[in-house]
Write an enzyme that holds these catalytic residues in place. Structure first.
Site, mmCIF file in Angstrom:
data_model
loop_
_atom_site.group_PDB
_atom_site.id
_atom_site.type_symbol
_atom_site.label_atom_id
_atom_site.label_comp_id
_atom_site.label_asym_id
_atom_site.label_seq_id
_atom_site.Cartn_x
_atom_site.Cartn_y
_atom_site.Cartn_z
ATOM 1 N N LYS A 89 -36.298 -3.191 20.575
ATOM 2 C CA LYS A 89 -37.286 -2.070 20.244
ATOM 3 C C LYS A 89 -38.197 -2.114 18.968
ATOM 4 O O LYS A 89 -39.300 -1.446 18.612
ATOM 5 C CB LYS A 89 -36.572 -0.483 20.243
ATOM 6 C CG LYS A 89 -35.622 -1.076 21.289
ATOM 7 C CD LYS A 89 -35.189 0.516 20.853
ATOM 8 C CE LYS A 89 -34.624 0.888 22.172
ATOM 9 N NZ LYS A 89 -33.655 0.377 22.611
ATOM 10 N N GLU A 111 -36.252 9.998 17.242
ATOM 11 C CA GLU A 111 -35.532 10.532 18.365
ATOM 12 C C GLU A 111 -34.475 9.383 18.243
ATOM 13 O O GLU A 111 -35.127 7.865 18.486
ATOM 14 C CB GLU A 111 -35.865 10.849 19.341
ATOM 15 C CG GLU A 111 -35.899 10.206 20.639
ATOM 16 C CD GLU A 111 -37.064 9.642 20.525
ATOM 17 O OE1 GLU A 111 -38.118 9.782 19.784
ATOM 18 O OE2 GLU A 111 -37.001 8.403 21.295
ATOM 19 N N SER A 378 -32.426 -8.146 26.567
ATOM 20 C CA SER A 378 -33.242 -7.144 25.587
ATOM 21 C C SER A 378 -32.310 -6.898 24.679
ATOM 22 O O SER A 378 -33.341 -6.502 23.299
ATOM 23 C CB SER A 378 -32.981 -5.432 26.200
ATOM 24 O OG SER A 378 -31.697 -4.865 26.964
HETATM 25 C C1 LIG Z 1 -32.844 0.785 24.012
HETATM 26 C C2 LIG Z 1 -32.153 -0.021 24.833
HETATM 27 C C3 LIG Z 1 -32.674 -0.392 26.094
HETATM 28 C C4 LIG Z 1 -32.973 0.864 27.202
HETATM 29 O O1 LIG Z 1 -34.222 1.782 26.209
HETATM 30 P P1 LIG Z 1 -35.527 0.407 27.475
HETATM 31 O O2 LIG Z 1 -36.434 1.677 27.148
HETATM 32 O O3 LIG Z 1 -35.109 0.961 28.515
HETATM 33 O O4 LIG Z 1 -35.547 -0.412 26.922
HETATM 34 C C5 LIG Z 1 -31.275 -1.750 26.709
HETATM 35 N N1 LIG Z 1 -31.434 -2.531 26.162
HETATM 36 C C6 LIG Z 1 -31.301 -2.479 24.303
HETATM 37 C C7 LIG Z 1 -30.827 -3.951 24.054
HETATM 38 C C8 LIG Z 1 -32.195 -1.542 23.620
HETATM 39 O O5 LIG Z 1 -31.313 -0.986 22.368
#
Ligand SMILES: *Cc1c(COP(=O)(O)O)cnc(C)c1O
Length: 402
Positions: A89, A111, A378
């Site tokens: 993020k 948000e 992610s």
């Molecule tokens: C917020 C988040 C997601 C989901 O958001 P996307 O916009 O689909 O990437 C996925 N993995 C993690 C670790 C997150 O914090």
């Protein structure tokens, strides 16, 4: 190159907002177009991504995980979990934060559901000396109490939202409502590739650093492009960020993994691409989980970051055109995926990318021998330790509810 000038990806995308924010969206689009062409902006963002966030992130060859899957697969993990604040993020909030400063805004609004985007926004607000207000459903504030504390420690105001199901969708509504009355001084920092144009494009571009690095790294490591790119999809930003730089490599397959929750019955999952129908939510047209009267359905997932009834318009378009395929993985499978990665590689993933890890087991038998797979990791699992403990038992060895 998509989106087109009206912000559409085929039938999806566009701008469905109150008149009062149309001017702010136009201002944002112009500021972004100018920033993109400005070498000083690119240099500043690149420097922050490197020195503050920790880029480039490694592309790690997960040998033991690969061996466990068989077929001589070569699985690589794109390690966004190693970034400052623990997830991808920050790539987006640094970009939008810099844009806000360029536009002379003094306040960021965001948000948040799980609190991850709220923390990443509060972090960047502190870094740039901006005020910050994060809207969060009361139910999410209860479930994610630690991230509420984090945001407050970083100097942000966290405003509880008591409407609707008191979760992410309601927090989005409240953030938009607040933005309408503060557009002159505030930038609305959206956390995924959703919302009205230009957000899906802008967030995609900021997250595309993931795929640009991965493309270079896999060519260096393997001397060829990957067979498959695999990533979890909530709103879809980490997945699009990985996919986008490979969009013209027609032989590279894209697979997005959604939250299958406890079952694919209405209200028990967040598999929007699989089960959604076309509709408008939070300023753009995309697929949407809704009942036959058009009411947005409740969603459920063990991972708060995937628990959203909409999805980015570019993913809806990728699915329509067949450029990407989407699948759902259940809560129970995701928990086992997290555990598998912890045990085979010593990496505890967040429950969101654990969905993609879990999907490898289904995918492996369908790939040719020696195929190369890149999984977008992610985020890290620290935030999910309690959930894992609750479901897997204290020693992690004996799944209780899975
Ligand atoms: C917020 C988040 C997601 C989901 O958001 P996307 O916009 O689909 O990437 C996925 N993995 C993690 C670790 C997150 O914090």
């Amino acid at each position: 190159m998509l989106p087109d000038r009206t912000g559409h990806f085929g039938p999806f995308g566009g701008t469905f907002v109150p008149e009062t924010v149309m001017a702010a969206l136009a201002e944002l689009e112009q500021a972004y177009a100018a920033a993109r062409r400005d070498a000083a902006f690119r240099r500043e963002l690149g420097g922050l991504l490197r020195d503050y966030a920790g880029r480039p992130t490694p592309l790690y060859h997960a040998k033991r995980l690969s061996r466990a899957l068989g077929r001589n697969l070569r699985v690589y993990l794109k390690r966004e979990d190693l970034l400052h604040t623990g997830a991808h993020k920050i790539n987006n909030t640094l970009g939008q934060g810099l844009l806000a400063v360029r536009m002379g805004k003094r306040r960021l609004i965001a948000e948040t559901g799980a609190g991850q985007h709220g923390v990443a926004t509060a972090t960047v607000a502190a870094l740039f000396g901006l005020a910050c207000e994060v809207f969060m459903g009361e139910e999410d504030m209860r479930r994610q109490a630690l991230n509420v504390v984090r945001m407050r420690l970083l100097g942000a105001r966290v405003t509880p939202v008591a409407s609707g199901t008191r979760t992410l969708k309601d927090a989005c509504n409240e953030a938009i409502r607040n933005w309408v009355t503060t557009v002159r001084t505030s930038h609305y920092c959206i956390g995924s590739v959703v919302g009205p144009h230009p957000y899906p494009m802008l967030v995609r571009d900021f997250q595309s650093v993931i795929g640009r690095e991965a493309r270079r790294q896999i060519l260096a490591a393997e001397g060829r492009l990957p067979t498959v790119l695999l990533a979890c999809v909530g709103g879809g930003s980490n997945a699009i960020g990985l996919f986008h730089p490979f969009r013209d490599d027609r032989r590279v397959r894209f697979i997005g993994v959604e939250a299958g929750g406890s079952s694919l019955a209405p209200g028990r999952h967040a598999a929007t691409l699989l089960k959604g129908r076309i509709g408008v939510l939070h300023g753009s047209r995309s697929l949407l989980l809704q009942d036959r009267f058009g009411q947005v359905l409740p969603t459920a997932s063990i991972s708060a970051g995937l628990d959203y009834p909409g999805v980015g318009p570019e993913h809806a378009y990728y699915q329509l055109t067949g450029r990407a395929r989407y699948a759902a993985v259940s809560d129970a499978q995701a928990l086992r995926g997290a555990q598998r990665l912890a045990r085979t590689e010593g990496i505890l993933p967040a429950l969101e990318p654990a969905h993609a890890i879990a999907y490898l087991k289904r995918l492996a038998p369908r790939l040719r021998r020696g195929a190369v797979v890149i999984v977008g990791l992610s985020g890290r699992g620290d935030k999910d330790v309690q959930t894992l403990a609750d479901h897997l038992g204290a020693d992690g060895a004996h799944p209780r509810h899975v």
